[in-house]
Design a protein around this motif. Structure first.
Motif, mmCIF file in Angstrom:
data_model
loop_
_atom_site.group_PDB
_atom_site.id
_atom_site.type_symbol
_atom_site.label_atom_id
_atom_site.label_comp_id
_atom_site.label_asym_id
_atom_site.label_seq_id
_atom_site.Cartn_x
_atom_site.Cartn_y
_atom_site.Cartn_z
ATOM 1 N N ASN A 170 -4.715 3.903 -11.111
ATOM 2 C CA ASN A 170 -4.143 3.533 -9.812
ATOM 3 C C ASN A 170 -5.184 3.571 -8.697
ATOM 4 O O ASN A 170 -5.239 2.670 -7.851
ATOM 5 C CB ASN A 170 -2.983 4.480 -9.471
ATOM 6 N N ILE A 171 -5.993 4.638 -8.685
ATOM 7 C CA ILE A 171 -7.029 4.727 -7.656
ATOM 8 C C ILE A 171 -8.034 3.599 -7.831
ATOM 9 O O ILE A 171 -8.482 2.994 -6.848
ATOM 10 C CB ILE A 171 -7.722 6.102 -7.712
ATOM 11 N N ASP A 218 -7.506 0.983 3.316
ATOM 12 C CA ASP A 218 -6.575 -0.021 3.832
ATOM 13 C C ASP A 218 -6.915 -0.462 5.257
ATOM 14 O O ASP A 218 -6.806 -1.636 5.594
ATOM 15 C CB ASP A 218 -5.145 0.521 3.814
ATOM 16 N N GLN A 270 -6.849 6.299 0.638
ATOM 17 C CA GLN A 270 -6.117 5.036 0.697
ATOM 18 C C GLN A 270 -6.027 4.511 2.133
ATOM 19 O O GLN A 270 -6.177 3.308 2.371
ATOM 20 C CB GLN A 270 -4.723 5.215 0.120
ATOM 21 N N SER A 309 -9.234 -3.084 -2.205
ATOM 22 C CA SER A 309 -9.785 -2.894 -0.860
ATOM 23 C C SER A 309 -11.216 -3.415 -0.762
ATOM 24 O O SER A 309 -11.585 -4.047 0.232
ATOM 25 C CB SER A 309 -9.736 -1.408 -0.482
ATOM 26 N N SER A 347 -6.548 0.427 -6.319
ATOM 27 C CA SER A 347 -6.549 0.403 -4.855
ATOM 28 C C SER A 347 -7.967 0.248 -4.308
ATOM 29 O O SER A 347 -8.190 -0.495 -3.339
ATOM 30 C CB SER A 347 -5.904 1.683 -4.307
ATOM 31 N N VAL A 393 0.102 4.324 -2.621
ATOM 32 C CA VAL A 393 -0.211 5.677 -2.140
ATOM 33 C C VAL A 393 0.782 6.694 -2.689
ATOM 34 O O VAL A 393 0.391 7.757 -3.200
ATOM 35 C CB VAL A 393 -0.208 5.711 -0.601
ATOM 36 N N THR A 420 0.813 -1.218 0.000
ATOM 37 C CA THR A 420 0.000 0.000 0.000
ATOM 38 C C THR A 420 0.849 1.271 0.000
ATOM 39 O O THR A 420 0.439 2.284 -0.570
ATOM 40 C CB THR A 420 -0.939 0.008 1.213
#
Length: 520
Positions: free
Chosen positions: A413-414, A227, A223, A421, A417, A68, A64
């Protein structure tokens, strides 16, 4: 207008570019190096955990922290290129990423490797958007589709080959070689970029510090929220509530600032007026969710539930890469002959079919269904990613590419993630719910329970323990299948959005603008 866009150098004239092949090889080495590091460490985490004496929760920061840092640093790419020149930024990024990789390999504590991974993310953030922008600029319009196929193949190497290569290096050598392998690649990439890439003409511009700070804060808090939410029971935790509210407020300030700034803002508003770019960014977010979430689930499913060795897990997942590479080759030839929306529709349909096949996985099956579904999903992703990139930038003015490519990468990328999650949180929740339902059905009065072998007799402590382990396995499998079903429906529901994409009248780069001198 963004500060970056106001200063972006004029695009390169493709007809005046020499050594196009060497430039492509050099920047793709850097791209592949960065893309691999998004997933190559996944299968090595258990080995890192033991070596660094970290808990299960702590070792996930190795993953992570990288995401980030990369997400926060990506939007800076356009401004950095405008201020110091694209070639210089590219060189610094490669050097920094390579050194950070060496620091990861030498780390002896958890915090050392987390800090090194943060550095990797910061320096690696510029590599992917810069490689895309360079390929768009150095290729004539009739070769843009093939160039995007090459670029897409490099991007896909990470999630496809990362787990396999990471498993082989960890099993054969040591987990530290997962990072040391970047050293020779980084040296070659730096030499090629320094020797062959034309330099752009930089022009100093003011950085929109408020826009950058609010966007960075929004992404970073989001993030953290994603997480740590599952670990802290989501909104029952004060920390999670603070992170959620903080992320929303920071994004709200960023949005208001972007729309009201008179002189410049961190996000170029001209990007939002291009419908293809906006819809393409949304699809990049969705593709990131589906691809990276699947790749995060499969290694733990295959190793944890089916008992596959690390190397065999990589071998079983290899056909996914074969499917992607095959699709990339075909798309490069078809993209100028067939409507990109039709190609993307085929890709999303194949992806949905593969996810449906994954919902049919069982604990007692062989590896054939994993291989077939992986190959089909590889085809689907290959048929989606290249035309998506071409469509998103097909109507975007060439001088906006340095602004557009980092935003495009940021959204992917977002999406990755968020996807990881969500599926991990749902996996935990659905597994717990399935375990409770299965355990409630086991009573000493059930005929099926009475006929269980002595090893599974719930009346004895040993039998109860063994039976509980089997219930855990079955419940976990139900949780995985639920995630695959969710992603299948997300893929199908995204298909109608393709109708919002305009068919480009000309390929990107048709208007290349004034030429930039080729290197001497």
């Amino acid at each position: 207008m963004s500060a970056a866009a106001a200063a972006v150098p004029m695009p390169i004239d493709p007809s005046r570019v020499r050594h196009r092949g060497m430039i492509t090889v050099s920047i793709m080495l850097a791209t592949i190096m960065q893309a691999l590091d998004t997933t190559i460490a996944n299968v090595a985490l258990p080995h890192m955990q033991g070596s660094l004496q970290a808990s299960q929760d702590q070792i996930t920061w190795v993953l992570t922290s990288y995401i980030v840092a990369a997400a926060i640093a990506t939007p800076l790419t356009g401004w950095l290129c405008a201020r110091w020149g694209r070639k210089q930024v590219f060189q610094i990024a490669v050097v920094g990423f390579t050194i950070a990789s060496a620091l990861c390999g030498m780390a002896s504590t958890l915090w050392e490797i987390v800090l090194a991974r943060l550095l990797q993310g910061v320096f690696g953030a510029a590599l992917v958007p810069l490689s895309q922008a360079v390929l768009l600029d150095i290729n004539p319009k009739e070769k843009v589709g093939q160039a995007m196929a090459i670029w897409g193949a490099g991007i896909m190497v990470g999630p496809i080959l990362g787990p396999m290569l990471g498993g082989w290096l960890t099993e054969t050598y040591d987990w530290r070689w997962v990072f040391y392998i970047n050293l020779p690649v980084g040296v070659l990439a730096f030499y090629g970029i320094a020797r062959y890439l034309p330099e752009s003409r930089p022009k100093a511009e003011r950085l929109d510090l408020f826009g950058f700070a609010t966007l960075s804060l929004a992404v970073g808090l989001l993030q953290m929220f994603l997480d740590r939410g599952e670990q802290l029971d989501w909104f029952n935790s004060a920390e999670i509530r603070i992170e959620a509210v903080g992320s929303l407020l920071a994004f709200a300030f960023f949005a208001v600032h972007t729309w009201t700034a008179r002189d410049s803002s961190f996000l170029n508003r001209a990007l939002l007026r291009d419908r293809n770019f906006v819809i393409g960014g949304l699809f990049a977010f969705i593709v990131g969710m589906i691809l990276y979430a699947t790749m995060a689930l499969l290694p733990t499913l295959l190793q944890g539930l089916l008992g596959y060795p690390v190397i065999y897990t990589g071998e079983v997942m290899a056909p996914r890469g074969i499917g992607t590479m095959l699709a990339m080759v075909l798309v490069g030839r078809l993209i100028h002959r067939i409507d990109v929306r039709a190609i993307m529709a085929l890709g999303f349909t194949l992806t949905a079919v593969s996810l449906y096949q994954m919902t049919r996985l069982t604990l007692d099956m062989d590896s054939s269904l994993v291989i077939i579904s992986g190959f089909i999903q590889g085809l689907g992703i290959g048929f989606t990613f290249v035309p998506l990139s071409a469509a998103a930038f097909s109507t975007l003015a060439p001088h906006l590419r340095n602004d557009g490519t980092p935003i495009f990468s940021l959204l992917r990328n977002i999406g990755s993630s968020v996807g990881i999650s969500i599926v991990q949180a749902l996996l935990t929740e659905n597994t717990a719910r399935a375990h409770a339902q299965l355990a409630a059905a086991i009573t000493p009065y059930d005929a099926a329970v009475q006929n269980l072998p002595p090893l599974l007799n719930p009346q004895t402590p040993a039998g109860l323990a063994v039976l509980n382990l089997e219930i855990n396995r079955q419940a976990a499998m139900i949780g995985y299948l639920g995630d695959f079903k969710l992603m299948m429906w997300l893929t199908l529901l995204s298909l109608p959005l393709l109708l919002l994409i305009r068919r480009p009248r000309q390929a990107p780069g048709a208007d290349a603008g004034p030429p930039v001198d080729a290197p001497h």
